[in-house]
Design an enzyme around this catalytic site. Structure first.
Site, PDB file in Angstrom:
ATOM      1  N   PHE A 213      32.254 -42.133  17.248  1.00 55.82           N
ATOM      2  CA  PHE A 213      31.075 -41.362  17.657  1.00 55.82           C
ATOM      3  C   PHE A 213      29.812 -42.153  17.339  1.00 55.82           C
ATOM      4  O   PHE A 213      29.598 -42.581  16.199  1.00 55.82           O
ATOM      5  CB  PHE A 213      31.048 -40.006  16.964  1.00 55.82           C
ATOM      6  CG  PHE A 213      32.129 -39.094  17.447  1.00 55.82           C
ATOM      7  CD1 PHE A 213      32.044 -38.515  18.709  1.00 55.82           C
ATOM      8  CD2 PHE A 213      33.248 -38.843  16.666  1.00 55.82           C
ATOM      9  CE1 PHE A 213      33.057 -37.687  19.178  1.00 55.82           C
ATOM     10  CE2 PHE A 213      34.257 -38.014  17.122  1.00 55.82           C
ATOM     11  CZ  PHE A 213      34.171 -37.435  18.389  1.00 55.82           C
ATOM     12  N   LYS A 214      28.999 -42.349  18.364  1.00 56.26           N
ATOM     13  CA  LYS A 214      27.745 -43.087  18.226  1.00 56.26           C
ATOM     14  C   LYS A 214      26.626 -42.105  17.893  1.00 56.26           C
ATOM     15  O   LYS A 214      26.397 -41.135  18.630  1.00 56.26           O
ATOM     16  CB  LYS A 214      27.435 -43.833  19.525  1.00 56.26           C
ATOM     17  CG  LYS A 214      28.475 -44.888  19.883  1.00 56.26           C
ATOM     18  CD  LYS A 214      28.356 -45.334  21.331  1.00 56.26           C
ATOM     19  CE  LYS A 214      26.999 -45.935  21.606  1.00 56.26           C
ATOM     20  NZ  LYS A 214      26.854 -46.295  23.038  1.00 56.26           N
ATOM     21  N   ILE A 215      25.940 -42.372  16.803  1.00 54.83           N
ATOM     22  CA  ILE A 215      24.877 -41.482  16.339  1.00 54.83           C
ATOM     23  C   ILE A 215      23.596 -42.291  16.155  1.00 54.83           C
ATOM     24  O   ILE A 215      23.590 -43.279  15.402  1.00 54.83           O
ATOM     25  CB  ILE A 215      25.260 -40.825  14.998  1.00 54.83           C
ATOM     26  CG1 ILE A 215      26.576 -40.043  15.142  1.00 54.83           C
ATOM     27  CG2 ILE A 215      24.139 -39.920  14.512  1.00 54.83           C
ATOM     28  CD1 ILE A 215      27.092 -39.478  13.823  1.00 54.83           C
TER      29      ILE A 215
ATOM     30  N   ILE B 298      31.515 -43.138  22.047  1.00 55.77           N
ATOM     31  CA  ILE B 298      30.703 -42.198  22.824  1.00 55.77           C
ATOM     32  C   ILE B 298      29.663 -41.535  21.925  1.00 55.77           C
ATOM     33  O   ILE B 298      29.797 -41.521  20.706  1.00 55.77           O
ATOM     34  CB  ILE B 298      31.582 -41.108  23.476  1.00 55.77           C
ATOM     35  CG1 ILE B 298      32.464 -40.447  22.404  1.00 55.77           C
ATOM     36  CG2 ILE B 298      32.413 -41.677  24.615  1.00 55.77           C
ATOM     37  CD1 ILE B 298      33.284 -39.282  22.906  1.00 55.77           C
TER      38      ILE B 298
END
Length: 340
Positions: A85-87, A56
């Site tokens: 975690f998608k950054i 996400i």
């Protein structure tokens, strides 16, 4: 190569996870917006209970904001061991990536469009370096060249990072990812569910089913419960009624003692009409000559029936059981089971 589902459609996700071998789910705020999701946090928590690994977004303009967003989402009850975690790649993004990795969290640095961006993501310790192939190609860039470079770089330096092939637009992209040696790919459900499709496979499977039925199923298994018969004292009209009610193009003609004499077909009917006209309907069935009918035992294998149809070039075979007529096998009965 890890296989992720790329979606925010709950029904798709539940169906996909039933496959039992998907690594997890990637999703985006854009996907959720398209699906009409109004409570993103509640959706994230729900998804975390369904999928093995959930990827996400953690968003923010600065590294601190990105870190706080990741921490806020973890506080919803997410498992750090099952959350990535998608950054989006940027200087602040890779700074946040390093900080989160130092805290034991997993990170996917995405929206990568250059090898330099991929290098920075790898150096910051990203678990995933994500290239959006479809979007790059839409803009005229050679996405496959970049992905190959990323894979070569990570493999050369011995990094633990995994190149993710995303923005998958067609099944050819999946083949590309395999050929390029990608470590992971995320695929929309509409494409994932056809990855096993191939016409040759379909034809071969149908043949296996067909041949299995032919050597295991028996005539009695597929014949209709209709058994159109007339006796010699019956009129042609009775034969027509029997054919109409049963849906067969023929009737069995029985002697008065109940023994089989022959078969009267719709072809016989047309020929007799041509010579006898409308008076034909009142004629007795005894007025005609009959050839020895083609019969088959009810317990015969369908393979035997198929051989008879091919050899004699007929459409109907009379089915018997202990010398009693029990029905008819029509060529269309075989067709319904894909046996011709």
């Amino acid at each position: 190569m890890e296989l992720y589902l790329d979606s925010a459609d709950l029904k798709e996700i539940e169906t996909g996870m039933k496959l039992g071998f998907l690594t997890g789910l990637t999703t985006t705020p854009t996907f959720m917006h398209r699906e009409g999701v109004t409570d993103v946090d509640a959706m994230i928590v729900n998804l975390s209970k369904i999928v093995p690994v959930l990827q996400i977004e953690a968003l923010g303009s600065t590294a601190d904001e990105i870190i706080k967003d990741a921490e806020r989402q973890l506080a919803l009850g997410l498992d750090p061991a099952k959350t990535v975690f998608k950054i989006p790649v940027s200087l602040e993004g890779v700074k946040a990536c390093k900080a989160l990795r130092d805290r034991g969290m997993m990170v996917n640095v995405h929206l990568v469009y250059t090898i330099q961006q991929a290098y920075m993501a790898m150096t910051a310790g990203a678990n995933y370096v994500c290239v959006l192939a479809g979007r790059m190609q839409d803009q005229g860039y050679d996405a496959l060249k970049l992905i190959r470079e990323c894979v070569d770089m990570i493999n050369y330096y011995g990094s633990d990072a995994k190149v993710m092939f995303s923005s998958v637009r067609n099944t050819e992209h999946v083949r590309n990812a395999i050929e390029l040696g990608c470590h992971t790919i995320t695929v929309p459900w509409k494409l994932m569910k056809i990855l096993t499709d191939n016409n040759f496979t379909t034809v071969g499977t149908q043949q296996f089913f067909e041949h299995t039925r032919l050597v295991t199923m028996r005539v009695r298994d597929i014949i209709s419960d209709k058994n159109p018969v007339v006796k010699l004292h019956d009129e042609v009209l009775d034969a027509v009624v029997q054919m109409t009610q049963s849906g067969f193009g023929a009737v069995s003609v029985m002697k008065e003692d109940g023994r089989l004499l022959g078969i009267f077909t719709d072809g016989d009917l047309r020929r007799q009409l041509a010579s006898n006209g409308k008076n034909l309907m009142s004629q007795k069935m005894s007025a005609f000559e009959y050839k020895a009918p083609t019969t088959i035992p009810a317990d015969a294998l369908l393979n035997e029936a198929l051989a008879i149809f091919k050899e004699k070039q007929i459409d109907t075979i009379i089915v018997t059981d202990s010398d009693q007529v029990v029905g008819m096998l029509d060529i269309q009965d075989m067709a319904k089971w894909d046996l011709i």
